[in-house]
Scaffold this active site. Structure first.
Site, PDB file in Angstrom:
ATOM      1  N   CYS A   1       0.064  -7.808   2.374  1.00  0.00           N
ATOM      2  CA  CYS A   1       1.123  -7.073   3.064  1.00  0.00           C
ATOM      3  C   CYS A   1       0.941  -7.289   4.568  1.00  0.00           C
ATOM      4  O   CYS A   1      -0.036  -7.894   5.010  1.00  0.00           O
ATOM      5  CB  CYS A   1       1.039  -5.577   2.726  1.00  0.00           C
ATOM      6  SG  CYS A   1      -0.370  -4.725   3.487  1.00  0.00           S
TER       7      CYS A   1
ATOM      8  N   CYS B   1      -2.443  -5.907   5.965  1.00  0.00           N
ATOM      9  CA  CYS B   1      -3.594  -6.756   5.634  1.00  0.00           C
ATOM     10  C   CYS B   1      -3.526  -8.094   6.367  1.00  0.00           C
ATOM     11  O   CYS B   1      -4.549  -8.641   6.763  1.00  0.00           O
ATOM     12  CB  CYS B   1      -3.682  -6.954   4.131  1.00  0.00           C
ATOM     13  SG  CYS B   1      -4.095  -5.426   3.256  1.00  0.00           S
TER      14      CYS B   1
ATOM     15  N   GLU C   1      -7.846  -6.335   0.502  1.00  0.00           N
ATOM     16  CA  GLU C   1      -8.212  -7.154   1.657  1.00  0.00           C
ATOM     17  C   GLU C   1      -8.898  -6.307   2.725  1.00  0.00           C
ATOM     18  O   GLU C   1      -9.877  -6.729   3.341  1.00  0.00           O
ATOM     19  CB  GLU C   1      -6.968  -7.807   2.268  1.00  0.00           C
ATOM     20  CG  GLU C   1      -6.159  -8.654   1.298  1.00  0.00           C
ATOM     21  CD  GLU C   1      -5.018  -7.898   0.622  1.00  0.00           C
ATOM     22  OE1 GLU C   1      -3.950  -8.510   0.448  1.00  0.00           O
ATOM     23  OE2 GLU C   1      -5.192  -6.719   0.269  1.00  0.00           O
TER      24      GLU C   1
ATOM     25  N   HIS D   1      -6.271  -1.073   0.737  1.00  0.00           N
ATOM     26  CA  HIS D   1      -5.957  -2.340   0.093  1.00  0.00           C
ATOM     27  C   HIS D   1      -7.218  -3.186  -0.101  1.00  0.00           C
ATOM     28  O   HIS D   1      -8.198  -3.053   0.633  1.00  0.00           O
ATOM     29  CB  HIS D   1      -4.928  -3.113   0.902  1.00  0.00           C
ATOM     30  CG  HIS D   1      -3.576  -2.490   0.865  1.00  0.00           C
ATOM     31  ND1 HIS D   1      -2.467  -3.077   1.431  1.00  0.00           N
ATOM     32  CD2 HIS D   1      -3.128  -1.327   0.327  1.00  0.00           C
ATOM     33  CE1 HIS D   1      -1.405  -2.320   1.240  1.00  0.00           C
ATOM     34  NE2 HIS D   1      -1.785  -1.240   0.579  1.00  0.00           N
TER      35      HIS D   1
END
Length: 160
Positions: free
Chosen positions: A105, A108, A79, A77
């Protein structure tokens, strides 16, 4: 008109996401501290691994709904990539602000909490209530950016 800091950083994060190699959702992230950019990240395969652009999307093939089964994906991801990029360069993100094009999410969110991120500014929604619950519990300030996509004229942030 000169953009606010939030408008400025959200404009940059919109550009960062264009490097994404995800076929389902392009996400960009940016970590800032004291109005200085520390790291950027976008969602894509780990360094040295083939991208979904080349192989196709396993999540699409298996019909995995958004917000579920994060482990079934080649991509890291945005992040996570921004935090990893900072760590790789020996840069602390403690007390930093994370700008991201989509609500984090739960994975993260937990990583941001443990990395010392104190504020998150995001644009798009994501179906993950646990992420928001954990961020609130940890005292991370979360703002939903409601300004224009790229060229900003206002920041109408609301705490979530």
């Amino acid at each position: 008109m000169r953009p606010s800091w939030d408008e400025y950083f959200m404009s940059i994060v919109e550009l960062v996401k264009t490097r994404s190699t995800c076929l389902r959702r392009q996400v960009g992230a940016l970590i800032v501290k004291d109005k200085r950019i520390l790291a950027t990240g976008y969602n894509g395969a780990p360094v040295g691994c083939k991208h979904c652009l080349d192989l196709g999307c396993i999540r699409e093939e298996l019909k995995v709904p958004s917000g579920q089964r994060h482990e079934i994906c080649r991509a890291t991801h945005a992040e996570q990539n921004a935090i990893a990029q900072a760590a790789y360069s020996g840069i602390s993100v403690k007390d930093g602000t994370l700008y991201v094009t989509t609500q984090p999410c739960v994975l993260c969110a937990k990583l941001a909490i443990n990395a010392g991120i104190t504020k998150i500014v995001f644009r798009g929604d994501y179906p993950d209530e646990l992420a928001m619950e954990l961020l609130k519990e940890a005292g991370v300030r979360v703002l939903k950016y409601e300004g224009p996509q790229i060229e900003g004229s206002f920041f109408s942030g609301s705490e979530v």
